[in-house]
Design a protein around this motif. Sequence first.
Motif, mmCIF file in Angstrom:
data_model
loop_
_atom_site.group_PDB
_atom_site.id
_atom_site.type_symbol
_atom_site.label_atom_id
_atom_site.label_comp_id
_atom_site.label_asym_id
_atom_site.label_seq_id
_atom_site.Cartn_x
_atom_site.Cartn_y
_atom_site.Cartn_z
ATOM 1 N N ALA A 50 13.564 14.543 -2.087
ATOM 2 C CA ALA A 50 13.087 13.964 -1.156
ATOM 3 C C ALA A 50 11.580 14.249 -1.056
ATOM 4 O O ALA A 50 12.010 15.358 -0.522
ATOM 5 N N ILE A 51 10.548 13.527 -1.652
ATOM 6 C CA ILE A 51 9.553 14.471 -0.943
ATOM 7 C C ILE A 51 9.037 14.042 0.175
ATOM 8 O O ILE A 51 8.655 14.767 1.064
ATOM 9 N N ASP A 52 8.568 12.780 0.401
ATOM 10 C CA ASP A 52 8.055 11.658 1.801
ATOM 11 C C ASP A 52 8.640 10.445 2.048
ATOM 12 O O ASP A 52 9.293 9.580 1.023
ATOM 13 N N ASP A 53 8.701 9.948 3.259
ATOM 14 C CA ASP A 53 8.935 8.785 3.262
ATOM 15 C C ASP A 53 8.104 7.421 4.789
ATOM 16 O O ASP A 53 7.781 8.703 5.244
ATOM 17 N N ALA A 54 8.627 6.904 5.096
ATOM 18 C CA ALA A 54 7.422 6.078 5.600
ATOM 19 C C ALA A 54 8.521 4.557 6.081
ATOM 20 O O ALA A 54 8.855 4.052 5.272
ATOM 21 N N SER A 55 9.062 5.192 7.374
ATOM 22 C CA SER A 55 10.092 3.308 8.475
ATOM 23 C C SER A 55 9.082 2.320 8.087
ATOM 24 O O SER A 55 8.144 2.757 8.376
ATOM 25 N N TYR A 56 9.885 1.326 7.951
ATOM 26 C CA TYR A 56 9.675 0.025 8.067
ATOM 27 C C TYR A 56 11.125 -0.577 8.436
ATOM 28 O O TYR A 56 12.117 -0.579 8.044
ATOM 29 N N THR A 57 10.778 -2.624 8.534
ATOM 30 C CA THR A 57 11.831 -2.734 9.551
ATOM 31 C C THR A 57 12.631 -3.045 8.432
ATOM 32 O O THR A 57 13.713 -3.701 8.558
ATOM 33 N N ASP A 58 12.037 -3.713 7.247
ATOM 34 C CA ASP A 58 12.950 -5.088 6.591
ATOM 35 C C ASP A 58 12.560 -5.016 5.394
ATOM 36 O O ASP A 58 12.115 -5.926 4.390
ATOM 37 N N LEU A 59 12.724 -3.800 4.249
ATOM 38 C CA LEU A 59 12.015 -3.954 3.283
ATOM 39 C C LEU A 59 13.228 -4.507 1.542
ATOM 40 O O LEU A 59 14.043 -4.475 2.246
ATOM 41 N N ARG A 60 12.357 -5.010 1.611
ATOM 42 C CA ARG A 60 13.535 -6.422 0.120
ATOM 43 C C ARG A 60 13.052 -5.868 -1.405
ATOM 44 O O ARG A 60 13.979 -5.741 -2.402
ATOM 45 N N SER A 61 11.272 -5.675 -1.448
ATOM 46 C CA SER A 61 11.487 -5.014 -2.849
ATOM 47 C C SER A 61 10.036 -4.621 -3.333
ATOM 48 O O SER A 61 9.750 -4.277 -2.248
ATOM 49 N N ILE A 62 9.956 -3.812 -4.154
ATOM 50 C CA ILE A 62 9.011 -3.080 -4.640
ATOM 51 C C ILE A 62 8.745 -3.192 -5.573
ATOM 52 O O ILE A 62 9.259 -3.303 -6.772
ATOM 53 N N ASP A 63 7.703 -3.019 -6.202
ATOM 54 C CA ASP A 63 6.261 -3.225 -7.355
ATOM 55 C C ASP A 63 5.319 -2.549 -7.232
ATOM 56 O O ASP A 63 4.795 -1.937 -6.748
ATOM 57 N N VAL A 64 5.252 -1.798 -8.646
ATOM 58 C CA VAL A 64 4.104 -0.332 -8.795
ATOM 59 C C VAL A 64 3.526 -0.609 -10.284
ATOM 60 O O VAL A 64 3.986 -1.232 -10.932
ATOM 61 N N ARG A 65 2.450 -0.695 -9.981
ATOM 62 C CA ARG A 65 1.399 -1.287 -11.164
ATOM 63 C C ARG A 65 -0.092 -0.276 -11.215
ATOM 64 O O ARG A 65 -0.663 -0.435 -9.636
ATOM 65 N N ASP A 66 -0.513 0.639 -11.638
ATOM 66 C CA ASP A 66 -1.859 0.278 -11.327
ATOM 67 C C ASP A 66 -2.433 2.125 -10.443
ATOM 68 O O ASP A 66 -2.645 1.995 -9.384
ATOM 69 N N ASN A 67 -0.893 2.585 -10.547
ATOM 70 C CA ASN A 67 -1.138 3.168 -8.940
ATOM 71 C C ASN A 67 -1.494 2.650 -7.521
ATOM 72 O O ASN A 67 -1.181 3.046 -6.836
ATOM 73 N N LYS A 68 -0.646 2.059 -8.052
ATOM 74 C CA LYS A 68 -0.483 0.593 -6.479
ATOM 75 C C LYS A 68 0.899 0.706 -5.972
ATOM 76 O O LYS A 68 1.683 -0.376 -7.258
ATOM 77 N N ILE A 69 1.580 0.443 -5.066
ATOM 78 C CA ILE A 69 2.928 0.511 -4.914
ATOM 79 C C ILE A 69 3.240 -0.805 -3.856
ATOM 80 O O ILE A 69 2.447 -0.921 -2.590
ATOM 81 N N GLY A 70 3.970 -1.684 -4.590
ATOM 82 C CA GLY A 70 3.284 -3.146 -3.253
ATOM 83 C C GLY A 70 5.103 -2.930 -3.078
ATOM 84 O O GLY A 70 6.058 -3.172 -3.586
ATOM 85 N N LEU A 71 4.688 -3.644 -1.496
ATOM 86 C CA LEU A 71 5.942 -3.518 -0.512
ATOM 87 C C LEU A 71 6.238 -4.849 -0.347
ATOM 88 O O LEU A 71 5.866 -5.631 0.744
ATOM 89 N N LEU A 72 8.124 -5.719 -0.188
ATOM 90 C CA LEU A 72 8.208 -6.858 0.343
ATOM 91 C C LEU A 72 8.473 -6.239 1.750
ATOM 92 O O LEU A 72 9.700 -6.026 1.933
ATOM 93 N N ASP A 73 7.926 -6.867 2.360
ATOM 94 C CA ASP A 73 8.638 -6.039 4.240
ATOM 95 C C ASP A 73 8.625 -7.902 4.548
ATOM 96 O O ASP A 73 7.860 -8.460 4.669
ATOM 97 N N ALA A 74 10.111 -8.401 4.840
ATOM 98 C CA ALA A 74 10.896 -9.405 5.730
ATOM 99 C C ALA A 74 9.399 -9.990 7.047
ATOM 100 O O ALA A 74 10.319 -10.751 7.133
ATOM 101 N N ASP A 75 9.618 -8.545 7.696
ATOM 102 C CA ASP A 75 9.426 -9.166 9.035
ATOM 103 C C ASP A 75 8.139 -9.210 8.862
ATOM 104 O O ASP A 75 7.174 -9.166 10.566
ATOM 105 N N PHE A 76 7.140 -8.900 8.505
ATOM 106 C CA PHE A 76 5.835 -8.993 8.576
ATOM 107 C C PHE A 76 5.400 -10.023 6.412
ATOM 108 O O PHE A 76 4.437 -10.750 6.534
ATOM 109 N N GLY A 77 5.184 -9.725 5.278
ATOM 110 C CA GLY A 77 4.975 -9.681 4.762
ATOM 111 C C GLY A 77 4.600 -9.112 3.253
ATOM 112 O O GLY A 77 5.759 -8.233 2.726
ATOM 113 N N VAL A 78 3.912 -8.645 2.374
ATOM 114 C CA VAL A 78 2.766 -7.846 1.582
ATOM 115 C C VAL A 78 2.261 -6.586 1.615
ATOM 116 O O VAL A 78 1.503 -6.782 2.557
ATOM 117 N N ARG A 79 2.986 -5.487 1.784
ATOM 118 C CA ARG A 79 1.346 -3.796 2.513
ATOM 119 C C ARG A 79 1.132 -3.204 0.771
ATOM 120 O O ARG A 79 2.733 -2.955 -0.364
#
Length: 550
Positions: free
Chosen positions: A233-262
């Motif tokens: 493990a290099i590093d991490d970040a905590s979130y409430t409820d992550l469901r999905s991830i997608d990576v494109r052009d050096n951007k990491i998209g997260l679906l946080d079910a308690d918020f939306g997209v990060r």
Amino acid sequence: MKRILSAFLCATILLYVSCSDETVIFETDQDSIEVETNQSVLDNSLSMDNAGVLDIFSEDQTTGKFARFADEQAGDYPLTLVAQISPPSYTNAQNLTASHVHVDGDFAYVSYNTVDAKYAGGIDIVNVADPNSPYVSGRLYYTNADISSVKYEDGYVYAAGGVDSEKSVLATANSFVAKIKVENGRFNLSAGILYGFQEGFVATDVETNGNEVIVTSGKDGFVTRYNKNTMEAIDDASYTDLRSIDVRDNKIGLLDADFGVRILDNNLAELSSIPIDADFRVADKRTLAISPTKVMVSEGDAGAGVYDLNTGSFLERVAIPINPDNVAQSDIVTNAVAVNEDVLLMANGGAGLCLSDGIAAAGSDLVGIIKLNGSINYVESKGDYIFAASGRNGLQIIKMNKPSDSLDGECASTQEYRGSSNLSVNSGQQNAYNSGNRGKRLRSLTVDGELLICGTWTVRNGVNIGDDATLEMNGTLIVARNSRRRNLTVGENGTFRVEGSLTIYGDLVLEDGATLEFIGSDSRVNIFGNVERGDNVTVMGTFDDVQDKF
């Protein structure tokens, strides 16, 4: 997707403990993993009973209901079902369902988990190099752990899933990621398996990004970056409820079910966010997909939301079309979304698999609902394929049959066909059409004069070339389906010229004096019925007879 608290690997050899309290790296002695070595089991997992032309139910503008060929015109997107893959089944695991699919080159990697209190899973490797003959080349069983998601890259499968840390000697958390060696479409456990753990009830998704593996975990979980070589493990970040991830052009998209997209950068610093007011429900499968300019999010009973990637602004909502009418309301939810060039695919549970196009432009345009069995829980699409996970009905492999770019030059003088779904050419007529860049779906094709068709075409019912008539094709023609066979008939003294790929789920009937001519050296014919010949029939040219019917 459910919360996974599964018994994990009982016997392990500790290799490395990282500086993070949330991650342990170790290698298993494989007591809880089995590789299927019985080839007949793998072969029997594949079914082509329903292979062939797929219907797309479109909306009747008069009644508002969805039906085949609702507008009576030939439809775009000539899809065919290649085959179905039944979920793995073994002792104490007779109810596995497909949870995720990743496509890379000639292979599809499929993960499975369970839907009840017994925790078991698996991974399939499906060879789709030849669309006429797909097969399961590798299968791995996890006898006491579910697998939520898989990603293949550079000779390894990265699998994310769940572990009951209370029943494992070394596991420090419930979420895990595994790095498994693959060679020529088969698992190689002798190379050892590296594992990493992180906090969260279950690891929900996994992606690769350069020299790193990125894993999300669900309720009270993390997004964690791992070194791809060591799985440290290099590093991490905590979130409430992550469901999905997608990576494109050096951007990491997260679906946080308690918020939306990060949207994060490569160091997990948040660049932007898109709040979404939707009911993602507890522990259900939900995904996001990032295109060059947009983010598509599966939002449960709200359908799919489309947002601007750069500004986060809401662009449109793609609602869930319903067919049939008697689907339980709780089953009408968008579980997953996938993008293939200009096409948006929505896995809508009991409401089926929906296809829209124009997603790359200003807004999407509904094409219809693809006729498939089962509840569609996940969809992945790449190149010319769509992979739909349909619960106990297993994985369904769909070929999009995209026309070849070279056809534009070869058939430059033809016009795109925009007529009836029942294409008919009368005696004395000479017509020529191309299928456009999406292909064409027909109900029937009848030629009593002369017809040239270019591009990709599917015909739900039979093809009839009349006496003394001529049909020439350049591209791809697929007739009927395996569960509803229909014939292609060339009448007396009729002519059928083929340059490209011909598939018939039924018989090829060549009546007296008929001529079948293959042009060029790369044509192939795949006939699931028989070749019936009358007297004085001529077959000429070079072609690949896939099933040796000539």
